[in-house]
Structures are given as C-alpha cells and as structure tokens.
Design a protein around this motif. Sequence first.
Motif, PDB file in Angstrom:
ATOM      1  N   THR A   5      -1.040   1.745   1.016  1.00 22.75           N
ATOM      2  CA  THR A   5      -2.088   0.840   1.467  1.00 22.75           C
ATOM      3  C   THR A   5      -1.980  -0.529   0.817  1.00 22.75           C
ATOM      4  O   THR A   5      -2.661  -1.457   1.222  1.00 22.75           O
ATOM      5  CB  THR A   5      -3.466   1.438   1.134  1.00 22.75           C
ATOM      6  OG1 THR A   5      -3.514   1.694  -0.272  1.00 22.75           O
ATOM      7  CG2 THR A   5      -3.689   2.732   1.884  1.00 22.75           C
ATOM      8  N   ASP A   6      -1.142  -0.671  -0.212  1.00 22.24           N
ATOM      9  CA  ASP A   6      -0.933  -1.950  -0.890  1.00 22.24           C
ATOM     10  C   ASP A   6      -2.230  -2.566  -1.394  1.00 22.24           C
ATOM     11  O   ASP A   6      -2.391  -3.777  -1.412  1.00 22.24           O
ATOM     12  CB  ASP A   6      -0.242  -2.953   0.048  1.00 22.24           C
ATOM     13  CG  ASP A   6       1.206  -2.574   0.297  1.00 22.24           C
ATOM     14  OD1 ASP A   6       1.713  -2.951   1.347  1.00 22.24           O
ATOM     15  OD2 ASP A   6       1.806  -1.905  -0.557  1.00 22.24           O
ATOM     16  N   LYS A   7      -3.182  -1.756  -1.789  1.00 23.20           N
ATOM     17  CA  LYS A   7      -4.434  -2.305  -2.296  1.00 23.20           C
ATOM     18  C   LYS A   7      -4.236  -2.769  -3.733  1.00 23.20           C
ATOM     19  O   LYS A   7      -3.395  -2.240  -4.462  1.00 23.20           O
ATOM     20  CB  LYS A   7      -5.551  -1.274  -2.230  1.00 23.20           C
ATOM     21  CG  LYS A   7      -5.363  -0.047  -3.096  1.00 23.20           C
ATOM     22  CD  LYS A   7      -6.564   0.857  -2.963  1.00 23.20           C
ATOM     23  CE  LYS A   7      -6.450   2.076  -3.877  1.00 23.20           C
ATOM     24  NZ  LYS A   7      -5.402   2.971  -3.482  1.00 23.20           N
ATOM     25  N   PRO A   8      -4.976  -3.773  -4.174  1.00 23.98           N
ATOM     26  CA  PRO A   8      -4.836  -4.261  -5.543  1.00 23.98           C
ATOM     27  C   PRO A   8      -5.184  -3.169  -6.546  1.00 23.98           C
ATOM     28  O   PRO A   8      -5.956  -2.259  -6.256  1.00 23.98           O
ATOM     29  CB  PRO A   8      -5.853  -5.413  -5.605  1.00 23.98           C
ATOM     30  CG  PRO A   8      -6.143  -5.768  -4.192  1.00 23.98           C
ATOM     31  CD  PRO A   8      -5.953  -4.524  -3.397  1.00 23.98           C
ATOM     32  N   SER A  12     -12.971  -5.740  -6.978  1.00 31.34           N
ATOM     33  CA  SER A  12     -14.368  -5.982  -7.303  1.00 31.34           C
ATOM     34  C   SER A  12     -15.229  -4.915  -6.644  1.00 31.34           C
ATOM     35  O   SER A  12     -14.791  -4.207  -5.732  1.00 31.34           O
ATOM     36  CB  SER A  12     -14.789  -7.364  -6.809  1.00 31.34           C
ATOM     37  OG  SER A  12     -14.781  -7.396  -5.389  1.00 31.34           O
ATOM     38  N   GLU A  13     -16.461  -4.810  -7.098  1.00 29.68           N
ATOM     39  CA  GLU A  13     -17.386  -3.840  -6.505  1.00 29.68           C
ATOM     40  C   GLU A  13     -17.581  -4.129  -5.019  1.00 29.68           C
ATOM     41  O   GLU A  13     -17.643  -3.210  -4.195  1.00 29.68           O
ATOM     42  CB  GLU A  13     -18.725  -3.895  -7.235  1.00 29.68           C
ATOM     43  CG  GLU A  13     -19.723  -2.853  -6.739  1.00 29.68           C
ATOM     44  CD  GLU A  13     -21.028  -2.870  -7.516  1.00 29.68           C
ATOM     45  OE1 GLU A  13     -21.971  -2.192  -7.095  1.00 29.68           O
ATOM     46  OE2 GLU A  13     -21.086  -3.579  -8.546  1.00 29.68           O
ATOM     47  N   ARG A  14     -17.627  -5.395  -4.677  1.00 30.97           N
ATOM     48  CA  ARG A  14     -17.793  -5.775  -3.270  1.00 30.97           C
ATOM     49  C   ARG A  14     -16.590  -5.330  -2.440  1.00 30.97           C
ATOM     50  O   ARG A  14     -16.747  -4.807  -1.327  1.00 30.97           O
ATOM     51  CB  ARG A  14     -17.971  -7.290  -3.169  1.00 30.97           C
ATOM     52  CG  ARG A  14     -18.159  -7.792  -1.743  1.00 30.97           C
ATOM     53  CD  ARG A  14     -18.332  -9.296  -1.718  1.00 30.97           C
ATOM     54  NE  ARG A  14     -18.454  -9.799  -0.364  1.00 30.97           N
ATOM     55  CZ  ARG A  14     -18.562 -11.078  -0.052  1.00 30.97           C
ATOM     56  NH1 ARG A  14     -18.580 -11.999  -1.022  1.00 30.97           N
ATOM     57  NH2 ARG A  14     -18.662 -11.455   1.203  1.00 30.97           N
ATOM     58  N   ALA A  15     -15.384  -5.533  -2.991  1.00 34.42           N
ATOM     59  CA  ALA A  15     -14.176  -5.130  -2.270  1.00 34.42           C
ATOM     60  C   ALA A  15     -14.117  -3.616  -2.104  1.00 34.42           C
ATOM     61  O   ALA A  15     -13.716  -3.108  -1.050  1.00 34.42           O
ATOM     62  CB  ALA A  15     -12.938  -5.635  -3.007  1.00 34.42           C
TER      63      ALA A  15
END
Length: 209
Positions: A5-8, A12-15
């Motif tokens: 998924t290439d997610k960081p 952040s909580e929002r992300a």
Amino acid sequence: MTETTDKPKVMSERALKTRAKIMDATRAFIVREGVGRLSIDKIVKESGTSKGAFLYHFKNRKALFCALVEEYVDHLNERMNAHMGKYQNSEEPLILGYASWYEDFDKDDGGYAVLGVALLALLLHEPDALKPFHDWYAKVFKMVQDSPIKTPQLLTAIMAFEGFFFTHKMGFDSLDKETKEATWRYIIEQVAPQPKKKASKSPDKKLPA
C-alpha cells in the motif's frame, strides 16, 4: 509479487482516520456489490473522502485490494493462534484449534466470513492480490507436514474442516448442530485422540462430629 500500500511509516491521527474510512467503505462496497464493480471514484464517493486522499494511501485499486487481503489474513492468524493456544499441551493443537475455531465461528467472526467470500472474486480480477492467502495456507500445510501425526491423516482432517468452513461461509451449511458436532468428534477421535482424563479421587468423607 504482492503490491504494497506504500503508506507512510508514521501517519497523523487525521490520516489514520481517513485511511480507516476508505477501508471501511471498501469492505461495505465489496460485500454489497462485489470486487468487479469497485472503482476509485466509487470508493471516494462512498467514503466521503477525496481522490487525492485515496491516492495518498493507495496508489491504485490493486493496492487497496492488497491491503484488504492482508488485513483479512491478519484476522485468520489472530483467530488461529487464539484457538490453537487452548491446546498447546496436546500432541497436535492444529486440528483441535480448527475444531474450536469452527465451533465458535459465528461468535467471533465479526463479518469476516462474508468479506472472505467476496474477496475470493479477486481470482478473476486481481489474482496477485491473493498471495497472502496462498502464504497462509502454505504455513498451515507446513505445520501439517511437521506434525507428529501422519501427514495423510492430518491433512484429510484439515481439509474436512476447510469444507465445513466454506460451506458455512457460502451459506450452504444446512446441517444441524448435533450432526456437525458428532462429525467433529469423529474426526478428532480418528486423527488426534485425546488421552482420557483420570477421575480425580474424591476426598474422604467424614462423619459430622
């Protein structure tokens, strides 16, 4: 090779909330309409997010499917470990864990059974996304081969329980509870009979003084 998924590494909580909204919307959509009808635009609309937000978390539709399958396999691992953990002192916890898992299937499923059936349609659309499923079963079959119980016996029992799982998931399970329980007991008695517990000696009764 399974696409990630290439997610960081850190979000952040929002992300995290946005990603969860996309995943929740995708699960609901797949169960309702199937994987073949899913598109990025439909998920963006259903999740109430933006296309930019979607692409921040998933570079394409396949990456989203991969994330769903990985999540589902995490669920399989968690349930299998929990049920096998009840029988760690037995000669063969695998088959006993399978039986325990199936017996409690409706109690701890949390909607995963329906999702699992829907994800199988990826065989027609994105078969590479199902690699975590292949890896999970490879791990189970390796446990079968490493077991002290003869492989043909244990594998026959495991595949019998797989049949129970899939007929249940597909909605074809019309057997009554008593018949299924009798069948589970028969399988276990034939493949991994448990030593009978010795009756505990009752304390000597004393006459009242």
